[in-house]
Design a protein around this motif. Structure first.
Motif, short mmCIF file in Angstrom:
data_model
loop_
_atom_site.label_atom_id
_atom_site.label_comp_id
_atom_site.label_asym_id
_atom_site.label_seq_id
_atom_site.Cartn_x
_atom_site.Cartn_y
_atom_site.Cartn_z
N MET A 10 0.76 -1.34 0.01
CA MET A 10 0.17 0.11 0.02
C MET A 10 0.85 1.26 0.00
O MET A 10 0.71 2.21 -0.60
CB MET A 10 -0.79 0.01 1.20
N TYR A 11 2.00 1.23 0.74
CA TYR A 11 2.67 2.49 1.17
C TYR A 11 4.14 2.60 0.48
O TYR A 11 4.60 3.77 0.19
CB TYR A 11 2.64 2.83 2.53
N GLY A 12 4.78 1.44 0.25
CA GLY A 12 6.11 1.35 -0.65
C GLY A 12 7.03 1.22 0.54
O GLY A 12 6.73 1.69 1.69
N LYS A 13 8.32 1.24 0.20
CA LYS A 13 9.46 0.99 1.08
C LYS A 13 9.73 2.17 1.66
O LYS A 13 10.61 2.34 2.72
CB LYS A 13 10.42 0.36 0.35
N ARG A 14 9.23 3.41 1.17
CA ARG A 14 10.01 4.70 1.76
C ARG A 14 9.61 4.75 3.41
O ARG A 14 10.24 5.12 4.12
CB ARG A 14 9.22 5.78 1.02
N TYR A 15 8.14 4.19 3.79
CA TYR A 15 7.76 4.35 4.88
C TYR A 15 8.37 3.37 5.85
O TYR A 15 8.03 3.45 6.94
CB TYR A 15 6.24 4.17 4.89
N ASN A 16 8.88 2.46 5.44
CA ASN A 16 9.52 1.31 6.31
C ASN A 16 10.77 2.11 7.14
O ASN A 16 10.99 1.37 8.10
CB ASN A 16 10.04 0.00 5.64
N ARG A 17 11.33 3.12 6.47
CA ARG A 17 12.48 3.74 7.30
C ARG A 17 11.77 4.83 8.36
O ARG A 17 12.70 5.35 9.39
CB ARG A 17 13.27 4.63 6.26
N VAL A 18 10.59 4.96 8.51
CA VAL A 18 10.15 5.76 9.40
C VAL A 18 9.81 5.04 10.81
O VAL A 18 9.20 3.91 10.60
CB VAL A 18 8.57 6.37 9.01
N PRO A 19 10.24 5.48 11.97
CA PRO A 19 9.95 4.93 13.20
C PRO A 19 8.40 4.40 13.11
O PRO A 19 7.60 5.19 12.83
CB PRO A 19 10.46 5.93 14.05
N TRP A 20 8.21 3.18 14.11
CA TRP A 20 7.03 2.78 14.04
C TRP A 20 5.91 3.73 14.63
O TRP A 20 4.86 3.59 14.12
CB TRP A 20 7.26 1.60 14.91
N GLY A 21 6.39 4.53 15.55
CA GLY A 21 5.45 5.22 16.23
C GLY A 21 5.00 6.40 15.66
O GLY A 21 4.17 6.98 15.83
N GLN A 22 5.71 6.75 14.40
CA GLN A 22 5.34 7.75 13.46
C GLN A 22 4.78 7.52 12.07
O GLN A 22 3.87 8.31 11.32
CB GLN A 22 6.56 8.74 13.13
N ARG A 23 4.75 6.30 11.94
CA ARG A 23 4.33 5.83 10.56
C ARG A 23 2.82 6.18 10.51
O ARG A 23 2.19 6.45 9.16
CB ARG A 23 4.47 4.25 10.53
N VAL A 24 1.84 6.32 11.24
CA VAL A 24 0.52 6.36 11.25
C VAL A 24 0.17 7.70 10.88
O VAL A 24 -0.74 8.11 10.16
CB VAL A 24 -0.21 6.00 12.64
N TYR A 25 0.94 8.67 11.20
CA TYR A 25 1.09 10.00 10.98
C TYR A 25 1.35 10.56 9.76
O TYR A 25 1.24 11.71 9.45
CB TYR A 25 1.68 10.83 12.14
N VAL A 26 2.25 9.81 9.12
CA VAL A 26 3.06 9.99 7.87
C VAL A 26 2.43 9.57 6.61
O VAL A 26 2.81 9.91 5.56
CB VAL A 26 4.52 10.08 7.97
N ARG A 27 2.02 8.15 6.66
CA ARG A 27 1.52 7.50 5.46
C ARG A 27 0.17 7.97 4.99
O ARG A 27 -0.76 8.39 5.62
CB ARG A 27 1.16 6.15 5.84
N PRO A 28 0.27 8.30 3.56
CA PRO A 28 -0.82 8.85 3.02
C PRO A 28 -1.99 8.55 3.14
O PRO A 28 -2.47 7.27 3.04
CB PRO A 28 -0.52 8.89 1.17
N GLY A 29 -3.28 9.22 3.50
CA GLY A 29 -4.40 8.46 3.80
C GLY A 29 -4.70 7.96 5.09
O GLY A 29 -5.86 7.75 5.41
#
Length: 357
Positions: A10-29
């Motif tokens: 859904m989101y691509g590998k770019r977001y795997n580098r974002v710390p787990w606690g922030q992913r909900v806030y930065v992934r589109p939609g």
């Protein structure tokens, strides 16, 4: 297909580098998805009379069943069943009238000390404590200038643990006191501190504290632990001097992480009893005699400290999603004792919400 694989598709590998606690806030939609998920949960969860709820749940030795502490509503909307290490488990309900989240059955006030009698200071000084003073600094900065200068000002840290915050209060010149339910923590704090002193027990049991006249009272990750918040906050209000303020840092019951992970949310810990939001904290403060409140959004400690390096577009998206949803994982609150406090400390970037008298 696993949830992890689905997330990558859904989101691509770019977001795997974002710390787990922030992913909900930065992934589109994702903010919109999680908010819709929460609304669906509230619509679908049953609402039960308290008597029916009591028949459906076991009652532990140190527990009691409650109605809503904020509005008195007796009906219950069961939502979550957090579990953890050493076999602890409890039930979290929502008040269908005001939306307050709380553990039910809850811990009886006279048995609260059972949760902190032994071994708790090892928790506070281990992994949990590694970044505490950074969090204190960031929160004090968010409410500047309240904490910039402590000379000739009295401060009470309620639930002071092993004295990590009181060290900072000493450095800023406050005449500082602390109270805590853990005798081990109190002993360790007094070994650490130079001028500040901590005491075991309740504020009314310590003459130096019961006399009141405090310019600042702080509750660092304490509010969720209080079984009788109305009684406690009436006491805090009586201990504040004219122009005084009370600072709260607590888990946020509107967190996007709660909406995403439900019973597995990090805010559901063994000793947490009640879970507040910017919608329910004002009720608590208004009912206990405070004049107003201000909130400072929490974007995440590592984001605010600059130790998590996000691309600028993701940083902007995170801040926007926290602000639009009021969904940071922690909630930072400054309560004003009276109009004098609002006039003295309510300026700058803070938006003060006055209560009707």
């Amino acid at each position: 297909m696993t949830k992890r694989l689905l997330g990558r598709l859904m989101y691509g590998k770019r977001y795997n580098r974002v710390p787990w606690g922030q992913r909900v806030y930065v992934r589109p939609g994702e903010r919109l998805i999680r908010e819709a998920q929460w609304k669906r949960l509230i619509r679908s969860a049953p609402v039960m009379a308290l008597a029916d709820y009591e028949r459906s749940r076991p009652l532990g030795e140190i527990e009691e069943f409650l109605s809503c502490m904020m509005c008195g509503e007796s009906r219950q909307q069961p939502l979550f069943e957090p579990t953890g290490g050493n076999g602890w488990r409890y039930h979290v309900v929502r008040c269908p009238s005001c939306g307050f989240l709380y553990r039910n059955p809850n811990v009886r006030p006279e048995r609260l000390g059972d949760l902190y009698a032994t071994g708790y200071n090892s928790f506070l000084t281990g992994k949990y404590a590694a970044n505490r003073q950074r969090r204190y600094d960031l929160t004090m900065k968010a409410f500047s200038p309240v904490f910039d200068e402590g000379k000739e000002r009295r401060l009470l840290d309620f639930g002071s643990g092993v004295g990590l915050f009181l060290e900072l209060a000493e450095q800023r010149g406050f005449e500082s006191f602390g109270v805590d339910l853990s005798p081990e923590s109190v002993a360790q704090a007094n070994e650490r501190l130079s001028k500040a002193r901590t005491f075991h027990g309740a504020p009314e049991d310590v003459p130096e504290i019961a006399a009141g006249g405090f310019d600042v009272i702080t509750l660092w990750s304490v509010l969720a632990h209080l079984p009788r918040p109305l009684d406690d906050f009436a006491k805090f209000r009586s201990l504040l001097a004219p122009g005084g303020v009370l600072l709260i840092l607590t888990v946020n019951a509107r967190s996007l992480l709660l909406k995403a992970y439900g019973s597995e949310w990090s805010g559901f810990t063994k000793n947490h009893l009640m879970f507040y939001s910017s919608e329910t904290v004002p009720t608590l403060l208004r009912r206990t005699g405070f004049a107003g409140v201000a909130f400072a959004p929490h974007y995440g400690d590592t984001i605010e400290a600059g130790t998590t390096a996000l691309p600028e577009d993701l940083r902007r998206r995170l801040r926007r999603n926290v602000e639009l949803s009021d969904g940071g994982n922690m909630m930072r609150v400054l309560a004003f004792a009276d109009e004098e406090a609002i006039g003295r400390w309510g300026g700058g970037p803070l938006t003060v919400h006055r209560f009707d008298t």
